[in-house]
Design a protein around this motif. Structure first.
Motif, mmCIF file in Angstrom:
data_model
loop_
_atom_site.group_PDB
_atom_site.id
_atom_site.type_symbol
_atom_site.label_atom_id
_atom_site.label_comp_id
_atom_site.label_asym_id
_atom_site.label_seq_id
_atom_site.Cartn_x
_atom_site.Cartn_y
_atom_site.Cartn_z
ATOM 1 N N GLY A 136 0.796 -1.225 0.000
ATOM 2 C CA GLY A 136 0.000 0.000 0.000
ATOM 3 C C GLY A 136 0.822 1.266 0.000
ATOM 4 N N ALA A 137 0.256 2.301 -0.642
ATOM 5 C CA ALA A 137 0.828 3.644 -0.622
ATOM 6 C C ALA A 137 -0.331 4.641 -0.678
ATOM 7 C CB ALA A 137 1.748 3.865 -1.820
ATOM 8 N N ASP A 138 -0.094 5.828 -0.133
ATOM 9 C CA ASP A 138 -1.069 6.921 -0.215
ATOM 10 C C ASP A 138 -1.355 7.220 -1.695
ATOM 11 O OD1 ASP A 138 -2.358 9.350 -0.334
ATOM 12 O OD2 ASP A 138 -0.930 10.409 0.967
ATOM 13 N N ALA A 139 -2.602 6.957 -2.117
ATOM 14 C CA ALA A 139 -2.954 7.093 -3.542
ATOM 15 C C ALA A 139 -2.982 8.543 -4.004
ATOM 16 C CB ALA A 139 -4.306 6.431 -3.813
ATOM 17 N N THR A 140 -2.915 9.493 -3.059
ATOM 18 C CA THR A 140 -2.924 10.903 -3.448
ATOM 19 C C THR A 140 -1.502 11.458 -3.536
ATOM 20 O OG1 THR A 140 -3.041 11.736 -1.165
ATOM 21 C CG2 THR A 140 -5.137 11.202 -2.247
ATOM 22 N N ASN A 141 -0.513 10.638 -3.206
ATOM 23 C CA ASN A 141 0.876 11.084 -3.134
ATOM 24 C C ASN A 141 1.689 10.435 -4.262
ATOM 25 O OD1 ASN A 141 3.636 11.204 -2.521
ATOM 26 N ND2 ASN A 141 3.292 11.165 -0.305
ATOM 27 N N ALA A 142 1.995 11.225 -5.289
ATOM 28 C CA ALA A 142 2.656 10.689 -6.486
ATOM 29 C C ALA A 142 3.990 10.027 -6.145
ATOM 30 C CB ALA A 142 2.878 11.799 -7.509
ATOM 31 N N ARG A 143 4.718 10.637 -5.223
ATOM 32 C CA ARG A 143 6.037 10.106 -4.873
ATOM 33 C C ARG A 143 5.909 8.726 -4.205
ATOM 34 N NH1 ARG A 143 11.168 12.935 -3.227
ATOM 35 N NH2 ARG A 143 10.271 14.746 -4.244
ATOM 36 N N ALA A 144 4.907 8.601 -3.325
ATOM 37 C CA ALA A 144 4.686 7.319 -2.644
ATOM 38 C C ALA A 144 4.284 6.249 -3.657
ATOM 39 C CB ALA A 144 3.613 7.470 -1.568
ATOM 40 N N VAL A 145 3.419 6.626 -4.597
ATOM 41 C CA VAL A 145 2.955 5.660 -5.594
ATOM 42 C C VAL A 145 4.109 5.249 -6.512
ATOM 43 C CG1 VAL A 145 1.369 5.278 -7.498
ATOM 44 C CG2 VAL A 145 0.595 6.545 -5.486
ATOM 45 N N ALA A 146 4.959 6.220 -6.831
ATOM 46 C CA ALA A 146 6.125 5.904 -7.678
ATOM 47 C C ALA A 146 6.998 4.855 -6.992
ATOM 48 C CB ALA A 146 6.927 7.175 -7.959
ATOM 49 N N ARG A 147 7.100 4.935 -5.662
ATOM 50 C CA ARG A 147 7.884 3.941 -4.908
ATOM 51 C C ARG A 147 7.310 2.540 -5.052
ATOM 52 N NH1 ARG A 147 8.555 6.909 0.540
ATOM 53 N NH2 ARG A 147 10.287 8.275 0.053
ATOM 54 N N VAL A 148 5.990 2.446 -5.165
ATOM 55 C CA VAL A 148 5.362 1.126 -5.335
ATOM 56 C C VAL A 148 5.826 0.510 -6.650
ATOM 57 C CG1 VAL A 148 3.187 -0.087 -5.727
ATOM 58 C CG2 VAL A 148 3.333 1.660 -3.961
ATOM 59 N N PHE A 149 5.775 1.302 -7.710
ATOM 60 C CA PHE A 149 6.212 0.791 -9.021
ATOM 61 C C PHE A 149 7.666 0.347 -8.956
ATOM 62 C CE2 PHE A 149 2.644 3.500 -10.446
ATOM 63 C CZ PHE A 149 1.974 2.578 -11.243
ATOM 64 N N GLU A 150 8.464 1.167 -8.262
ATOM 65 C CA GLU A 150 9.890 0.857 -8.158
ATOM 66 C C GLU A 150 10.100 -0.435 -7.366
ATOM 67 O OE1 GLU A 150 13.561 3.700 -7.115
ATOM 68 O OE2 GLU A 150 12.190 3.289 -5.454
ATOM 69 N N ALA A 151 9.387 -0.564 -6.245
ATOM 70 C CA ALA A 151 9.552 -1.743 -5.384
ATOM 71 C C ALA A 151 9.169 -3.026 -6.116
ATOM 72 C CB ALA A 151 8.704 -1.594 -4.126
ATOM 73 N N LYS A 152 8.122 -2.941 -6.925
ATOM 74 C CA LYS A 152 7.642 -4.135 -7.628
ATOM 75 C C LYS A 152 8.420 -4.412 -8.913
ATOM 76 C CE LYS A 152 3.430 -5.237 -8.231
ATOM 77 N NZ LYS A 152 2.850 -6.441 -7.661
ATOM 78 N N GLY A 153 9.146 -3.389 -9.403
ATOM 79 C CA GLY A 153 9.751 -3.506 -10.718
ATOM 80 C C GLY A 153 8.656 -3.648 -11.750
ATOM 81 N N ARG A 154 7.567 -2.874 -11.556
ATOM 82 C CA ARG A 154 6.364 -3.039 -12.379
ATOM 83 C C ARG A 154 6.392 -2.139 -13.601
ATOM 84 N NH1 ARG A 154 0.049 -2.737 -10.631
ATOM 85 N NH2 ARG A 154 0.393 -4.965 -10.632
ATOM 86 N N PRO A 155 5.981 -2.680 -14.767
ATOM 87 C CA PRO A 155 5.861 -1.825 -15.943
ATOM 88 C C PRO A 155 4.937 -0.652 -15.648
ATOM 89 C CG PRO A 155 5.465 -4.123 -16.518
ATOM 90 C CD PRO A 155 5.583 -4.064 -15.025
ATOM 91 N N ARG A 156 5.361 0.522 -16.032
ATOM 92 C CA ARG A 156 4.662 1.747 -15.633
ATOM 93 C C ARG A 156 3.244 1.840 -16.171
ATOM 94 N NH1 ARG A 156 8.713 5.413 -12.853
ATOM 95 N NH2 ARG A 156 9.554 3.572 -11.904
ATOM 96 N N PHE A 157 2.932 1.119 -17.258
ATOM 97 C CA PHE A 157 1.610 1.296 -17.864
ATOM 98 C C PHE A 157 0.531 0.519 -17.127
ATOM 99 C CE2 PHE A 157 4.176 -1.732 -20.321
ATOM 100 C CZ PHE A 157 3.515 -2.902 -20.012
ATOM 101 N N ASN A 158 0.906 -0.084 -16.020
ATOM 102 C CA ASN A 158 -0.017 -0.947 -15.310
ATOM 103 C C ASN A 158 -0.647 -0.205 -14.124
ATOM 104 O OD1 ASN A 158 -1.282 -3.220 -14.519
ATOM 105 N ND2 ASN A 158 0.556 -4.475 -14.393
ATOM 106 N N PRO A 159 -1.934 0.189 -14.221
ATOM 107 C CA PRO A 159 -2.530 1.003 -13.154
ATOM 108 C C PRO A 159 -2.819 0.191 -11.894
ATOM 109 C CG PRO A 159 -4.183 0.448 -14.784
ATOM 110 C CD PRO A 159 -2.885 -0.085 -15.290
ATOM 111 N N LEU A 160 -3.024 0.884 -10.779
ATOM 112 C CA LEU A 160 -3.192 0.234 -9.478
ATOM 113 C C LEU A 160 -4.640 0.310 -8.992
ATOM 114 C CD1 LEU A 160 -0.109 1.817 -7.665
ATOM 115 C CD2 LEU A 160 -0.211 -0.345 -8.913
ATOM 116 N N ILE A 161 -4.999 -0.594 -8.073
ATOM 117 C CA ILE A 161 -6.319 -0.585 -7.456
ATOM 118 C C ILE A 161 -6.280 0.307 -6.212
ATOM 119 C CG2 ILE A 161 -8.057 -1.998 -6.274
ATOM 120 C CD1 ILE A 161 -7.100 -4.365 -8.056
ATOM 121 N N VAL A 162 -7.279 1.172 -6.080
ATOM 122 C CA VAL A 162 -7.381 2.036 -4.902
ATOM 123 C C VAL A 162 -8.295 1.369 -3.876
ATOM 124 C CG1 VAL A 162 -8.122 4.289 -4.053
ATOM 125 C CG2 VAL A 162 -7.012 4.104 -6.291
#
Ligand code: TXA
Ligand code: MG
Length: 323
Positions: free
Chosen positions: A35-61
């Motif tokens: 989980g990350a604060d969905a209103t915080n771009a920097r926190a959400v960017a960390r999720v993508f980084e942690a997962k090594g996830r392709p950026r085009f893949n949106p997240l569930i809120v």
């Protein structure tokens, strides 16, 4: 070691961490989420980084109640019906996003829609209430890998990256939520999951259109199911589906009362042939067999009805050529 038993005190500390923009892994009834604060771009960017996830893949809120959903998205009559029948629960609805909703564009990767769900897990709900934030949370695994159904799986994939991993034991369903696009006037299933389509049809009296049907009905409407990558949910060892015999060096993922003969490591998803039990055991079984480093994992055929649709979907992606 970030794993903490999900006591009330740990939940409060985890909520504070989320509010500071840190990542928290938490249990849901489907799988563990990162989980990350969905209103915080920097926190959400960390999720993508942690997962090594392709950026085009949106997240569930994830949110704790319908009012919070309505701050983020337009809830159509159809969506309201689905929400009344299945929330809190393992159902994700893709809805038209409200411009005033404060959800970071990083979460939706710029789409006009947003995926939301209210999880049915006391720890997840307590965390969401304490944080008082919409929480973007993909499954807490490295991208492409098997989803975590235990806190230990999260630690094995992500180590110390999350500030905390809240531990509440095994996830009950063991399969991700069913994702329905309810942004239009029909229900389109974007991902088979913990609630079988036939149950949804029965409860709301509306046909659930499968993605391939929707695509062939409206080929130019480019219905998007991002994240439906061919190779996904993959263990390290190759999967061999619909096996009728097991070769030397292979491990066996069995199903039902008559498992194939196998000299190597074997896990039976359900010796009584129960699909609910099989779903709950699936990801942990793949991790267990993988740990024995077999040449391949032979998988016995699993029926396609009910939850079998989602189980076969995950196995099919696990077996797909790696990207
Ligand atoms: O059970 C679950 O749903 C778990 C737990 C943690 O809640 N979460 C989960 O998230 O499985 P994740 O990130 O692994 O899968 C999210 C999927 C994406 O792959 C994408 O296909 C779909 O949700 N999705 C998200 N936003 C979307 C949107 N706006 N339109 C269409 N699909 C969307
Ligand atoms: Mg996932």
């Amino acid at each position: 070691m970030p794993i903490r038993e999900a006591t009330p005190q740990a939940i409060i500390e985890a909520a504070d961490a989320l509010r500071r923009g840190e990542l928290v892994a938490f249990p849901t009834e489907t799988v563990y989420g990162l989980g990350a604060d969905a209103t915080n771009a920097r926190a959400v960017a960390r999720v993508f980084e942690a997962k090594g996830r392709p950026r085009f893949n949106p997240l569930i809120v994830h949110v704790s109640d319908l009012e919070a959903v309505e701050r983020i998205a337009y809830v159509s009559d159809l969506a309201r019906k689905l929400a009344a029948a299945f929330w809190p629960g393992p159902l994700t609805l893709v809805l038209r996003r409200k411009p005033t909703g404060k959800i970071s564009d990083f979460v939706t990767v710029g789409l006009e829609t947003v995926a939301v769900r209210i999880p049915d897990h006391p720890v997840a709900l307590a965390l969401l209430k304490a944080a008082a934030l919409p929480v973007a949370a993909p499954s807490a695994n490295r991208s492409g890998h098997v989803s975590p159904t235990l806190a230990a799986h999260v630690y094995a994939d992500l180590g110390d990256v999350p500030a905390m991993i809240l531990d509440a034991g095994p996830a009950i369903h063991g399969l991700e939520s069913t994702i329905l696009d309810a942004s239009g006037d029909r229900i389109v299933q974007l991902r088979a999951g913990a609630i079988p389509a036939n149950r949804i049809e029965k409860l709301v009296g509306t046909t659930v259109v499968r993605l391939h049907e929707a695509a062939s009905l409206e080929p130019d409407q480019a219905l998007i199911a991002p994240g439906q990558l061919a190779s996904h949910y993959a263990p390290a060892a190759p999967l061999r589906l619909d096996a009728v015999a097991v070769a030397p060096g292979e491990a066996l993922l069995a199903f039902g009362p008559q498992p194939l003969a196998c000299d190597g490591p074997t896990v039976n998803l359900s010796s009584s042939g129960d699909l609910v039990e099989a779903a709950a055991n699936l990801f942990a079984a793949l991790r267990t067999l993988d740990a024995a480093s077999p040449t391949e994992i032979a998988v016995m055929p699993i029926p396609h009805f009910g939850l079998g649709e989602a189980i076969n979907d995950r196995l099919g992606r696990g077996a797909a050529p790696r990207t």
